[in-house]
Structures are given as C-alpha cells and as structure tokens.
Design an enzyme around this catalytic site. Structure first.
Site, PDB file in Angstrom:
ATOM      1  N   LYS A  13       0.819  -1.211   0.000  1.00  0.00           N
ATOM      2  CA  LYS A  13       0.000   0.000   0.000  1.00  0.00           C
ATOM      3  C   LYS A  13       0.857   1.267   0.000  1.00  0.00           C
ATOM      4  O   LYS A  13       0.474   2.268  -0.591  1.00  0.00           O
ATOM      5  CB  LYS A  13      -1.011  -0.002   1.149  1.00  0.00           C
ATOM      6  N   ARG A  88      -5.012   2.645  12.398  1.00  0.00           N
ATOM      7  CA  ARG A  88      -4.632   1.248  12.599  1.00  0.00           C
ATOM      8  C   ARG A  88      -5.325   0.658  13.828  1.00  0.00           C
ATOM      9  O   ARG A  88      -5.062  -0.482  14.186  1.00  0.00           O
ATOM     10  CB  ARG A  88      -3.121   1.166  12.819  1.00  0.00           C
ATOM     11  N   ARG A 121      12.146  -7.486   1.895  1.00  0.00           N
ATOM     12  CA  ARG A 121      12.402  -6.072   2.129  1.00  0.00           C
ATOM     13  C   ARG A 121      13.438  -5.892   3.245  1.00  0.00           C
ATOM     14  O   ARG A 121      14.206  -4.934   3.229  1.00  0.00           O
ATOM     15  CB  ARG A 121      11.085  -5.378   2.507  1.00  0.00           C
ATOM     16  N   ARG A 127      15.464  -2.291   7.534  1.00  0.00           N
ATOM     17  CA  ARG A 127      14.667  -1.659   8.585  1.00  0.00           C
ATOM     18  C   ARG A 127      14.782  -2.441   9.887  1.00  0.00           C
ATOM     19  O   ARG A 127      14.783  -3.671   9.880  1.00  0.00           O
ATOM     20  CB  ARG A 127      13.188  -1.594   8.168  1.00  0.00           C
ATOM     21  N   ARG A 138       3.974  -7.721  14.088  1.00  0.00           N
ATOM     22  CA  ARG A 138       3.244  -6.713  13.302  1.00  0.00           C
ATOM     23  C   ARG A 138       2.015  -7.323  12.657  1.00  0.00           C
ATOM     24  O   ARG A 138       0.962  -6.690  12.572  1.00  0.00           O
ATOM     25  CB  ARG A 138       4.168  -6.108  12.236  1.00  0.00           C
TER      26      ARG A 138
HETATM   27  P1  AMP Z   1       4.836   1.115   8.585  1.00  0.00           P
HETATM   28  O1  AMP Z   1       5.965   1.859   7.962  1.00  0.00           O
HETATM   29  O2  AMP Z   1       3.500   1.630   8.157  1.00  0.00           O
HETATM   30  O3  AMP Z   1       4.956  -0.372   8.414  1.00  0.00           O
HETATM   31  O4  AMP Z   1       4.902   1.394  10.155  1.00  0.00           O
HETATM   32  C1  AMP Z   1       6.042   1.008  10.904  1.00  0.00           C
HETATM   33  C2  AMP Z   1       5.734   0.990  12.381  1.00  0.00           C
HETATM   34  O5  AMP Z   1       5.361   2.296  12.819  1.00  0.00           O
HETATM   35  C3  AMP Z   1       4.588   0.102  12.813  1.00  0.00           C
HETATM   36  O6  AMP Z   1       4.946  -1.244  12.960  1.00  0.00           O
HETATM   37  C4  AMP Z   1       4.206   0.746  14.144  1.00  0.00           C
HETATM   38  O7  AMP Z   1       5.119   0.404  15.155  1.00  0.00           O
HETATM   39  C5  AMP Z   1       4.376   2.220  13.822  1.00  0.00           C
HETATM   40  N1  AMP Z   1       3.129   2.798  13.282  1.00  0.00           N
HETATM   41  C6  AMP Z   1       2.879   3.207  12.006  1.00  0.00           C
HETATM   42  N2  AMP Z   1       1.634   3.681  11.883  1.00  0.00           N
HETATM   43  C7  AMP Z   1       1.060   3.563  13.105  1.00  0.00           C
HETATM   44  C8  AMP Z   1      -0.216   3.852  13.626  1.00  0.00           C
HETATM   45  N3  AMP Z   1      -1.197   4.362  12.861  1.00  0.00           N
HETATM   46  N4  AMP Z   1      -0.433   3.586  14.934  1.00  0.00           N
HETATM   47  C9  AMP Z   1       0.518   3.080  15.745  1.00  0.00           C
HETATM   48  N5  AMP Z   1       1.743   2.768  15.311  1.00  0.00           N
HETATM   49  C10 AMP Z   1       2.023   3.001  14.001  1.00  0.00           C
END
Ligand code: AMP
Length: 183
Positions: A13, A88, A121, A127, A138
């Site tokens: 996404k 989320r 990835r 990361r 996750r």
């Molecule tokens: P992403 O890059 O979207 O995979 O996000 C990486 C990490 O950031 C996630 O695993 C969470 O730890 C944190 N994170 C991102 N978006 C949110 C959200 N809306 N609420 C809480 N934690 C978030």
C-alpha cells in the site's frame, strides 16, 4: 480526494500510495515515515516510539493521533491526501471520524505472501523492524487491531477492495479504475 489506504504490513500500500500521490499531486501521509523521521530527529515522540516500533507493536494512539491531526491541518492537505498506515486501531478511526473521507482502499493479500515480501524487504532496506519476530508481531497486531476497521469502513459504504497479490502495474491500474468510478 481524501483517501485511506488500509492493509497488512507488506501489502504494497505504501508503494501505491506514493505512486498515486505523485499522479494526483496530493500529499502522501505515511505514519510509519512520520514516526521514523521523529525517531531520527530524536524528538520526544521519537524517543517514545523507537523501541515500540522495533518490536512491531503499535505506537500509543495519542501520539499517532496527534501527529496525524497536525499533518492533516497543513495547507497542502486541503486539496486532498492519501493517508497510509492510519488509522490502525478503532481509537484512531474514531479520532478522524470528523474528517471527510471519500474512499478507503483495502489491499487484500494472503499472510504467506506478506511475510515473504517483508523478509525480502528486510534484506533490501535494512529496517530495524524487519526481523522475523517483529514481522510476526506486526501481523498479529494487524489482525487484532487493524483488521476490524475493514468492516467498519465497509458498513459506511467507503470500502473498495484490491487484490494486492499482483504486480505493481496491475494494482495501480485497478486503483485508477476504482477512483475514476468515484468521480
Ligand atoms: P509502517 O511503515 O507503516 O509499516 O509502520 C512502521 C511501524 O510504525 C509500525 O509497525 C508501528 O510500530 C508504527 N506505526 C505506524 N503507523 C502507526 C499507527 N497508525 N499507529 C501506531 N503505530 C504506528
């Protein structure tokens, strides 16, 4: 157009949000990117978020809600935005109940495909939250906290589903078709 992109980690996404944002000339608001920037800058939010993110858990709602509200209030969001990775949780969804959303795009993909993509990835981007344990966490968090939002937005009549287990081009084409039907 105000859009939310919803889907499990690794569903692609973020890639689609970036491409579409360039095409529509609207901001791509990735909560993951915003949080990683806070961590890098060593801000108060960043310090609180770092370990939680590395472990694959959700950063506390009050922090992500604050970041999102601040970002959505910037003038560039007036002409539309793509919200990627927010909401989320149901508390987060409730926090933007008053924000006008035109469509929620759900990126549907099978778990095995997601894990494979994330592990790939991990090698490419390095990361900190792309190790196997964090990836599993996750996904569990997604199932428990985020998946229920699919029904919430379906009931509101906002949801459009995309088969995300295909090539970037095919998904992008589908996305355009869905959004054209929205005009
Ligand atoms: P992403 O890059 O979207 O995979 O996000 C990486 C990490 O950031 C996630 O695993 C969470 O730890 C944190 N994170 C991102 N978006 C949110 C959200 N809306 N609420 C809480 N934690 C978030």
């Amino acid at each position: 157009m105000n859009l939310i992109f919803l889907g499990p980690p690794g569903s692609g996404k973020g890639t689609q949000a970036k491409l579409l944002a360039e095409k529509l000339k609207v901001p791509h608001i990735s909560l993951g990117d915003l949080l990683r920037a806070e961590v890098k800058r060593g801000t108060e939010i960043g310090l609180k978020a770092k370990e939680i993110m590395n472990a694959g858990h959700l950063v506390p709602d009050e922090l992500t809600i604050k970041l999102t509200h601040q970002r959505l209030n910037q003038p560039d969001c007036a002409k539309g935005f793509i919200l990627d990775g927010f909401p989320r949780s149901s508390a987060q969804a409730s926090a933007i109940e008053d924000v006008k959303i035109d469509r929620v795009i759900y990126f549907r993909v099978a778990e095995e495909a997601v894990v494979k993509r994330l592990l790939l990835r991990a090698g490419l981007e390095g990361r900190a939250d792309d190790n196997e344990k964090a990836i599993r966490t996750r996904f569990e968090v997604y199932e428990k906290e985020t998946r229920p939002l699919i029904d919430r937005y379906r009931q509101k009549g906002l949801l459009a589903e995309i088969d995300a287990a295909r090539t970037i081009d095919k998904i992008a084409t589908d996305l355009s078709l869905i959004l054209d039907g929205n005009h």
